[in-house]
Design a protein around this motif. Structure first.
Motif, PDB file in Angstrom:
ATOM      1  N   VAL A  48       0.834  -1.203   0.000  1.00 49.32           N
ATOM      2  CA  VAL A  48       0.000   0.000   0.000  1.00 49.32           C
ATOM      3  C   VAL A  48       0.874   1.260   0.000  1.00 49.32           C
ATOM      4  CG1 VAL A  48      -1.688   1.328   1.333  1.00 49.32           C
ATOM      5  CG2 VAL A  48      -1.969  -1.138   1.069  1.00 49.32           C
ATOM      6  N   ALA A  49       1.963   1.249   0.752  1.00 50.36           N
ATOM      7  CA  ALA A  49       2.857   2.415   0.797  1.00 50.36           C
ATOM      8  C   ALA A  49       3.467   2.673  -0.583  1.00 50.36           C
ATOM      9  CB  ALA A  49       3.952   2.197   1.837  1.00 50.36           C
ATOM     10  N   ARG A  50       3.761   1.615  -1.321  1.00 52.81           N
ATOM     11  CA  ARG A  50       4.327   1.785  -2.657  1.00 52.81           C
ATOM     12  C   ARG A  50       3.288   2.215  -3.686  1.00 52.81           C
ATOM     13  NH1 ARG A  50       7.228  -2.519  -0.641  1.00 52.81           N
ATOM     14  NH2 ARG A  50       5.847  -4.062  -1.557  1.00 52.81           N
ATOM     15  N   MET A  51       1.993   1.986  -3.411  1.00 50.99           N
ATOM     16  CA  MET A  51       0.925   2.386  -4.336  1.00 50.99           C
ATOM     17  C   MET A  51       0.791   3.899  -4.431  1.00 50.99           C
ATOM     18  SD  MET A  51      -2.376   0.126  -3.620  1.00 50.99           S
ATOM     19  CE  MET A  51      -2.245  -1.575  -3.205  1.00 50.99           C
ATOM     20  N   GLY A  52       1.005   4.581  -3.342  1.00 54.85           N
ATOM     21  CA  GLY A  52       0.837   6.033  -3.332  1.00 54.85           C
ATOM     22  C   GLY A  52      -0.460   6.428  -2.651  1.00 54.85           C
ATOM     23  N   ASP A  53      -0.636   7.725  -2.525  1.00 54.66           N
ATOM     24  CA  ASP A  53      -1.802   8.270  -1.824  1.00 54.66           C
ATOM     25  C   ASP A  53      -3.059   8.200  -2.690  1.00 54.66           C
ATOM     26  OD1 ASP A  53       0.018   8.907   0.103  1.00 54.66           O
ATOM     27  OD2 ASP A  53       0.174  11.009  -0.453  1.00 54.66           O
ATOM     28  N   GLY A  54      -4.186   8.281  -2.010  1.00 49.66           N
ATOM     29  CA  GLY A  54      -5.442   8.447  -2.729  1.00 49.66           C
ATOM     30  C   GLY A  54      -6.302   7.207  -2.865  1.00 49.66           C
ATOM     31  N   THR A  72       8.747   5.439   3.945  1.00 49.18           N
ATOM     32  CA  THR A  72       9.962   5.626   3.149  1.00 49.18           C
ATOM     33  C   THR A  72      10.723   4.312   3.044  1.00 49.18           C
ATOM     34  OG1 THR A  72      10.094   7.908   3.930  1.00 49.18           O
ATOM     35  CG2 THR A  72      12.085   6.967   2.951  1.00 49.18           C
ATOM     36  N   LEU A  73      10.804   3.586   4.150  1.00 47.15           N
ATOM     37  CA  LEU A  73      11.477   2.288   4.163  1.00 47.15           C
ATOM     38  C   LEU A  73      10.801   1.318   3.198  1.00 47.15           C
ATOM     39  CD1 LEU A  73      13.576   0.371   5.555  1.00 47.15           C
ATOM     40  CD2 LEU A  73      11.749  -0.205   7.146  1.00 47.15           C
ATOM     41  N   ALA A  74       9.482   1.342   3.139  1.00 49.12           N
ATOM     42  CA  ALA A  74       8.722   0.395   2.316  1.00 49.12           C
ATOM     43  C   ALA A  74       8.917   0.634   0.817  1.00 49.12           C
ATOM     44  CB  ALA A  74       7.242   0.474   2.664  1.00 49.12           C
ATOM     45  N   GLN A  75       9.427   1.792   0.425  1.00 49.86           N
ATOM     46  CA  GLN A  75       9.619   2.074  -0.996  1.00 49.86           C
ATOM     47  C   GLN A  75      10.660   1.149  -1.627  1.00 49.86           C
ATOM     48  OE1 GLN A  75       7.481   4.097  -2.599  1.00 49.86           O
ATOM     49  NE2 GLN A  75       6.556   4.255  -0.563  1.00 49.86           N
ATOM     50  N   ASN A  76      11.608   0.682  -0.825  1.00 48.60           N
ATOM     51  CA  ASN A  76      12.603  -0.278  -1.314  1.00 48.60           C
ATOM     52  C   ASN A  76      12.113  -1.680  -0.951  1.00 48.60           C
ATOM     53  OD1 ASN A  76      14.796  -2.051  -1.575  1.00 48.60           O
ATOM     54  ND2 ASN A  76      16.250  -0.396  -1.241  1.00 48.60           N
ATOM     55  N   ARG A  77      11.651  -2.437  -1.927  1.00 50.20           N
ATOM     56  CA  ARG A  77      11.033  -3.737  -1.673  1.00 50.20           C
ATOM     57  C   ARG A  77      11.974  -4.727  -0.991  1.00 50.20           C
ATOM     58  NH1 ARG A  77       8.399  -6.295  -6.582  1.00 50.20           N
ATOM     59  NH2 ARG A  77       7.329  -7.468  -4.974  1.00 50.20           N
ATOM     60  N   VAL A  78      13.234  -4.742  -1.386  1.00 49.04           N
ATOM     61  CA  VAL A  78      14.194  -5.700  -0.824  1.00 49.04           C
ATOM     62  C   VAL A  78      14.445  -5.403   0.652  1.00 49.04           C
ATOM     63  CG1 VAL A  78      16.555  -6.571  -0.985  1.00 49.04           C
ATOM     64  CG2 VAL A  78      15.253  -6.100  -3.071  1.00 49.04           C
TER      65      VAL A  78
END
Length: 87
Positions: free
Chosen positions: A18-24, A66-72
């Motif tokens: 969800v964090a990587r999906m973006g807002d909205g 911010t951490l979740a943006q990097n999947r690995v």
């Protein structure tokens, strides 16, 4: 694997997606939204609060989105949190 570890793992994995999906989106609103209604003698705990608490237990104090943006990196934290003793 017991049910608590499975639930914690899935909750963290879902939060990362969800964090990587973006807002909205609806999922994003659910994750970050505040519960409505009256719950006498109980705290109103958000999904995000559970994510923050799980990460604090393994020593991460920064912004989890911010951490979740990097999947690995996020996956490594999810595995670490899952392998902790669950209470």
């Amino acid at each position: 694997m017991d049910i608590k570890r499975t639930l914690k793992s899935r909750r963290l994995r879902w939060a990362g997606q969800v964090a990587r999906m973006g807002d909205g989106g609806r999922a994003h609103k659910l994750l970050l939204g505040k519960p409505v209604g009256n719950r006498p003698h109980r705290l109103k705990i958000r999904w995000e609060d559970n994510i923050i608490w799980s990460l604090k237990k393994i020593g991460y104090e920064g912004d989890w989105k911010t951490l979740a943006q990097n999947r690995v990196t996020w996956h490594a934290y999810v595995l670490t949190a899952m392998n902790l003793q669950v209470s």
